[in-house]
Design an enzyme around this catalytic site. Structure first.
Site, mmCIF file in Angstrom:
data_model
loop_
_atom_site.group_PDB
_atom_site.id
_atom_site.type_symbol
_atom_site.label_atom_id
_atom_site.label_comp_id
_atom_site.label_asym_id
_atom_site.label_seq_id
_atom_site.Cartn_x
_atom_site.Cartn_y
_atom_site.Cartn_z
ATOM 1 N N TYR A 125 0.842 -1.205 0.000
ATOM 2 C CA TYR A 125 0.000 0.000 0.000
ATOM 3 C C TYR A 125 0.883 1.263 0.000
ATOM 4 O O TYR A 125 0.744 2.129 -0.838
ATOM 5 C CB TYR A 125 -0.886 0.076 1.248
ATOM 6 C CG TYR A 125 -1.779 -1.096 1.541
ATOM 7 C CD1 TYR A 125 -2.259 -1.922 0.530
ATOM 8 C CD2 TYR A 125 -2.180 -1.363 2.854
ATOM 9 C CE1 TYR A 125 -3.105 -2.982 0.834
ATOM 10 C CE2 TYR A 125 -3.026 -2.413 3.153
ATOM 11 C CZ TYR A 125 -3.482 -3.224 2.146
ATOM 12 O OH TYR A 125 -4.315 -4.255 2.450
ATOM 13 N N GLU A 240 -6.524 -5.417 9.312
ATOM 14 C CA GLU A 240 -5.162 -5.082 9.742
ATOM 15 C C GLU A 240 -5.172 -4.509 11.157
ATOM 16 O O GLU A 240 -4.286 -4.761 11.956
ATOM 17 C CB GLU A 240 -4.535 -4.084 8.766
ATOM 18 C CG GLU A 240 -3.094 -3.751 9.126
ATOM 19 C CD GLU A 240 -2.340 -3.058 8.011
ATOM 20 O OE1 GLU A 240 -2.954 -2.740 6.986
ATOM 21 O OE2 GLU A 240 -1.124 -2.862 8.183
#
Ligand code: FAD
Length: 401
Positions: A125, A240
């Site tokens: 990311y 996450e």
């Protein structure tokens, strides 16, 4: 939710300790600290072999019969030895995302392989210019016939050096607003256009910068809809911060610190633990570790009911990381000069764990959602406070106007 530990959970913990005694080699901890790679292939193979990776996943996609509470206890006990399994944590977040937004074919392709321990996925990311503001990603994926061609750079692609894939957030529509033109692709790391360079960190962990030069992936590698990556990513981020992320494993510093303080002597020959200030600090750590553990139980309970632990995960991640940093600073204070002994020093208390974890904990308030960002989420979604930035509207599929 019942906060008491059931007999069944206590039995799982005993069984998990036995599993760790039979399967975990102490040298793996040294190897992780030496190499900085927080994923040990030999441990992963054993976790897969005994069905621990597959616990709790749907049977039709390779899930097994092992009790998820036992599996969680095994991970907790592995973590208590000092081992990390970050590659599995990130893989598990991606698998949850595939379950939510992937096609039937993708679920049948990626889940069974990962639960057998054959597929390991890093998160791609962050970029040199975008971390918290992850939607500002500049890496591109351009359609070429049935395939996508990926070009760009990612930062902090942790455990990519041992992963088979990177879950890459890429811009697929440069003309759309920032959050609307993103897509997620599973990019194999054995492509000749993929490169991985190490980044050494204060905590000893070696993360990576990863580079993508005309990496060609099939259309089936796109997870979720084209240009809808932001919506899919929100599922991944929830996991996450929740059940699969760094905060999914409890810290347990108080028992080791108490054992050291009981054995160590003050100049007058009495145990360090006799100092009321020391005892009070250790007591506070024990209480806060219990609070953190209960917040983790609450988050897991919520997930087990079929919920997506959004704000629960943010609360637990915030509390776990900030209290953990305080506890490690307190521990080093209590240990005095001995606390500075690193794991390779022969007389280091608890094998140098305190010194090592103190350094490692510095990043826990940054990755997986920085504390300031998590506070915003809690303020807005739990307390109903006004948003500090404009609302992002969900992206619409291309062509819908
Ligand atoms: C060891 C390590 C491992 C990592 N592993 C991965 C990985 O595997 N994959 C991956 O993609 N990324 C990974 N990251 C990247 C991590 O997610 C980012 O570092 C994190 O998102 C913060 O981004 P940044 O570093 O660009 O800092 P910034 O986003 O620039 O943040 C700097 C400061 O500004 C604050 N801030 C930012 N936005 C706001 C806001 N809206 N409101 C209030 N304050 C704000 C932050 O809290 C922080 O204090 C890792 C990072 C580290 C250090």
């Amino acid at each position: 939710m019942d906060f008491r530990e059931s007999d069944e959970l206590a039995a799982h913990r005993d069984a998990a300790r036995a599993w760790v005694r039979a399967n975990v080699r102490p040298e793996w901890v040294d190897e992780q600290r030496r190499s900085g790679c927080h994923q040990t292939p030999a441990l992963h193979e054993r976790l897969a072999r005994d069905g621990i990776l597959a616990a709790g996943w749907p049977k039709e996609y390779g899930g097994g019969d092992v009790d998820p509470d036992y599996a969680r206890a095994v991970f907790d006990e592995c973590a208590r030895t000092g081992l990390h399994f970050d590659g599995w944590s990130t893989t598990s977040m991606v698998l949850h995302t595939v379950l939510h937004v992937g096609t039937e074919e993708q679920k049948r392709r990626y889940l069974p392989g990962a639960l057998r321990g054959e597929i390991l996925i890093a998160l791609g990311y962050s970029e040199p210019d975008s971390g918290s503001d992850v939607a500002a990603a500049k890496t591109t994926a351009v359609r070429d016939g049935d395939a996508w061609v990926v070009d760009g750079q990612k930062m902090f692609t942790s455990t990519a050096q041992v992963c088979s894939h990177v879950f890459v957030l890429a811009r697929t529509n440069p003309d759309a607003p920032k959050h609307a033109g993103l897509s997620l692709l599973l990019v194999p790391t054995d492509d000749p256009g993929f490169e991985c360079r190490p980044i050494h960190t204060l905590g000893g962990q070696v993360t990576n910068a990863t580079f993508y030069s005309s990496v060609r992936v099939p259309g089936t590698a796109l997870i979720g809809e084209v240009d809808q990556g932001w919506n899919a990513m929100r599922v991944a981020l929830v996991y996450e911060r929740g059940v699969s992320g760094p905060a999914s494993v409890d810290w347990s510093l108080a028992p080791d610190l108490a054992a050291w303080a009981d054995g160590a002597r003050r100049p007058d020959g009495t145990p360090v633990l006799d100092d009321p200030l020391v005892a009070e600090r250790i007591g506070r750590i024990a209480v806060e570790e219990e609070v953190s553990r209960l917040l983790g139980g609450w988050m897991n309970w919520h997930a087990a009911q079929g919920g997506v632990p959004g704000t629960e995960g943010s609360m637990r991640k915030l509390y776990w990381s900030e209290s953990g940093q305080r506890h490690l600073a307190d521990a080093l204070d209590v240990l005095g000069a001995e606390g500075l002994l690193a794991p390779d020093a022969p007389d280091a208390p608890a094998g140098g764990m305190f010194e090592h974890e103190f350094r490692a904990a510095a990043v826990t308030t940054i990755y997986g959602g920085a504390s300031e960002v998590l506070r915003d989420i809690i303020a807005e979604r739990c307390l109903g406070l006004p948003r500090s930035r404009p609302q992002v509207k969900p992206a619409r599929p291309a062509g819908t106007g």
